[in-house]
Scaffold this motif. Structure first.
Motif, PDB file in Angstrom:
ATOM      1  N   LEU A   1     -32.867  35.342  17.234  1.00 29.93           N
ATOM      2  CA  LEU A   1     -32.144  36.411  16.533  1.00 29.93           C
ATOM      3  C   LEU A   1     -33.166  37.202  15.723  1.00 29.93           C
ATOM      4  N   PRO A   2     -33.668  38.306  16.276  1.00 31.04           N
ATOM      5  CA  PRO A   2     -34.737  39.055  15.602  1.00 31.04           C
ATOM      6  C   PRO A   2     -34.242  39.816  14.378  1.00 31.04           C
ATOM      7  N   THR A   3     -34.637  39.346  13.215  1.00 29.57           N
ATOM      8  CA  THR A   3     -34.208  39.999  11.974  1.00 29.57           C
ATOM      9  C   THR A   3     -35.344  40.801  11.324  1.00 29.57           C
ATOM     10  N   ALA A   4     -36.566  40.625  11.824  1.00 29.88           N
ATOM     11  CA  ALA A   4     -37.715  41.302  11.207  1.00 29.88           C
ATOM     12  C   ALA A   4     -37.560  42.819  11.239  1.00 29.88           C
TER      13      ALA A   4
ATOM     14  N   VAL B   1     -21.411  39.645  15.510  1.00 32.26           N
ATOM     15  CA  VAL B   1     -20.661  40.195  14.364  1.00 32.26           C
ATOM     16  C   VAL B   1     -21.628  40.476  13.204  1.00 32.26           C
ATOM     17  N   LEU B   2     -22.554  39.551  12.953  1.00 34.60           N
ATOM     18  CA  LEU B   2     -23.526  39.736  11.872  1.00 34.60           C
ATOM     19  C   LEU B   2     -24.340  41.020  12.072  1.00 34.60           C
ATOM     20  N   PHE B   3     -24.861  41.194  13.276  1.00 35.49           N
ATOM     21  CA  PHE B   3     -25.670  42.382  13.549  1.00 35.49           C
ATOM     22  C   PHE B   3     -24.813  43.650  13.605  1.00 35.49           C
TER      23      PHE B   3
ATOM     24  N   ALA C   1     -28.080  35.102   9.683  1.00 35.04           N
ATOM     25  CA  ALA C   1     -28.662  35.152  11.026  1.00 35.04           C
ATOM     26  C   ALA C   1     -29.851  34.209  11.137  1.00 35.04           C
ATOM     27  N   GLN C   2     -30.660  34.131  10.090  1.00 31.32           N
ATOM     28  CA  GLN C   2     -31.821  33.245  10.116  1.00 31.32           C
ATOM     29  C   GLN C   2     -31.407  31.777  10.098  1.00 31.32           C
ATOM     30  N   LEU C   3     -30.328  31.470   9.386  1.00 32.61           N
ATOM     31  CA  LEU C   3     -29.811  30.096   9.381  1.00 32.61           C
ATOM     32  C   LEU C   3     -29.333  29.705  10.775  1.00 32.61           C
ATOM     33  N   LEU C   4     -28.615  30.623  11.427  1.00 37.20           N
ATOM     34  CA  LEU C   4     -28.164  30.372  12.806  1.00 37.20           C
ATOM     35  C   LEU C   4     -29.339  30.179  13.747  1.00 37.20           C
TER      36      LEU C   4
END
Length: 201
Positions: free
Chosen positions: A117-120, A82-84, A106-109
């Motif tokens: 969870l790649p957020t970069a 859902v976040l992504f 996402a980073q907290l998860l």
């Protein structure tokens, strides 16, 4: 304070917490699905609002507080989807503060549930955006406080202080992403592309 209280209450009964968490995260996913299928301004506004964001932040906090697989850790996957999904839907650069909030979730998860969870890539996309790389306009106006907004004011991205603030926040979140995976065996390969793009930037 309210999020902390709710998180502690759910930790008292993990069976009920899982059932309610599954139900509410599914409801959030259905709202997102409606917005993706019928991209009306009202549907998109619903999933990019403070109310929707605070629901995501609450469930991120609850799941992160009980991250084991036999506790609430299994809910991290649908929640991250859902976040992504919201990040992908929020295409406008004026929704950059919302993307920053979602990236923090996402980073907290990822940190607590030990999941990848790649957020970069999302942060690099912001830095490579034409709105950031094009010539800016000097301004003496104070930039908005990103932590207290989900959307930037109209025409603010052309101003240098706002751009500097966006770049600074993106770099901070990139650093947090690196901190999460720095001890992982695949970290050099994961970070290589980000480092290369940052050098170009």
């Amino acid at each position: 304070f309210m999020m902390t209280c709710i998180s502690e209450l759910y930790s008292c009964d993990l069976v009920q917490a899982y059932q309610q968490g599954f139900l509410y995260i599914r409801q959030l996913a259905l709202h997102l699905s409606t917005a993706v299928m019928k991209k009306t301004s009202e549907n998109v506004r619903q999933v990019t609002s403070w109310q929707y964001l605070n629901c995501l932040r609450l469930w991120t906090r609850v799941v992160s507080s009980q991250p084991a697989e036999d506790e609430l850790g299994a809910l991290s996957f649908p929640l991250s989807q859902v976040l992504f999904g919201v990040m992908s839907l929020a295409e406008s650069m004026y929704l950059t503060p919302l993307k920053f909030h979602l990236t923090s979730c996402a980073q907290l998860l990822a940190a607590h549930c030990r999941t990848f969870l790649p957020t970069a890539a999302k942060m690099v996309d912001i830095l490579e955006s034409q709105d950031i790389t094009s010539k800016s306009v000097a301004s003496t106006d104070a930039p908005p406080l990103l932590h207290y907004c989900v959307k930037l004011p109209t025409d603010s991205l052309s101003r240098a202080p706002v751009r500097d603030l966006v770049v600074q926040e993106a770099i901070i979140l990139l650093r947090h992403d690196a901190e999460i995976y720095r001890y992982h065996v695949g970290f050099p390969e994961y970070a290589m592309l980000t480092i290369r793009k940052l050098r170009i930037f």
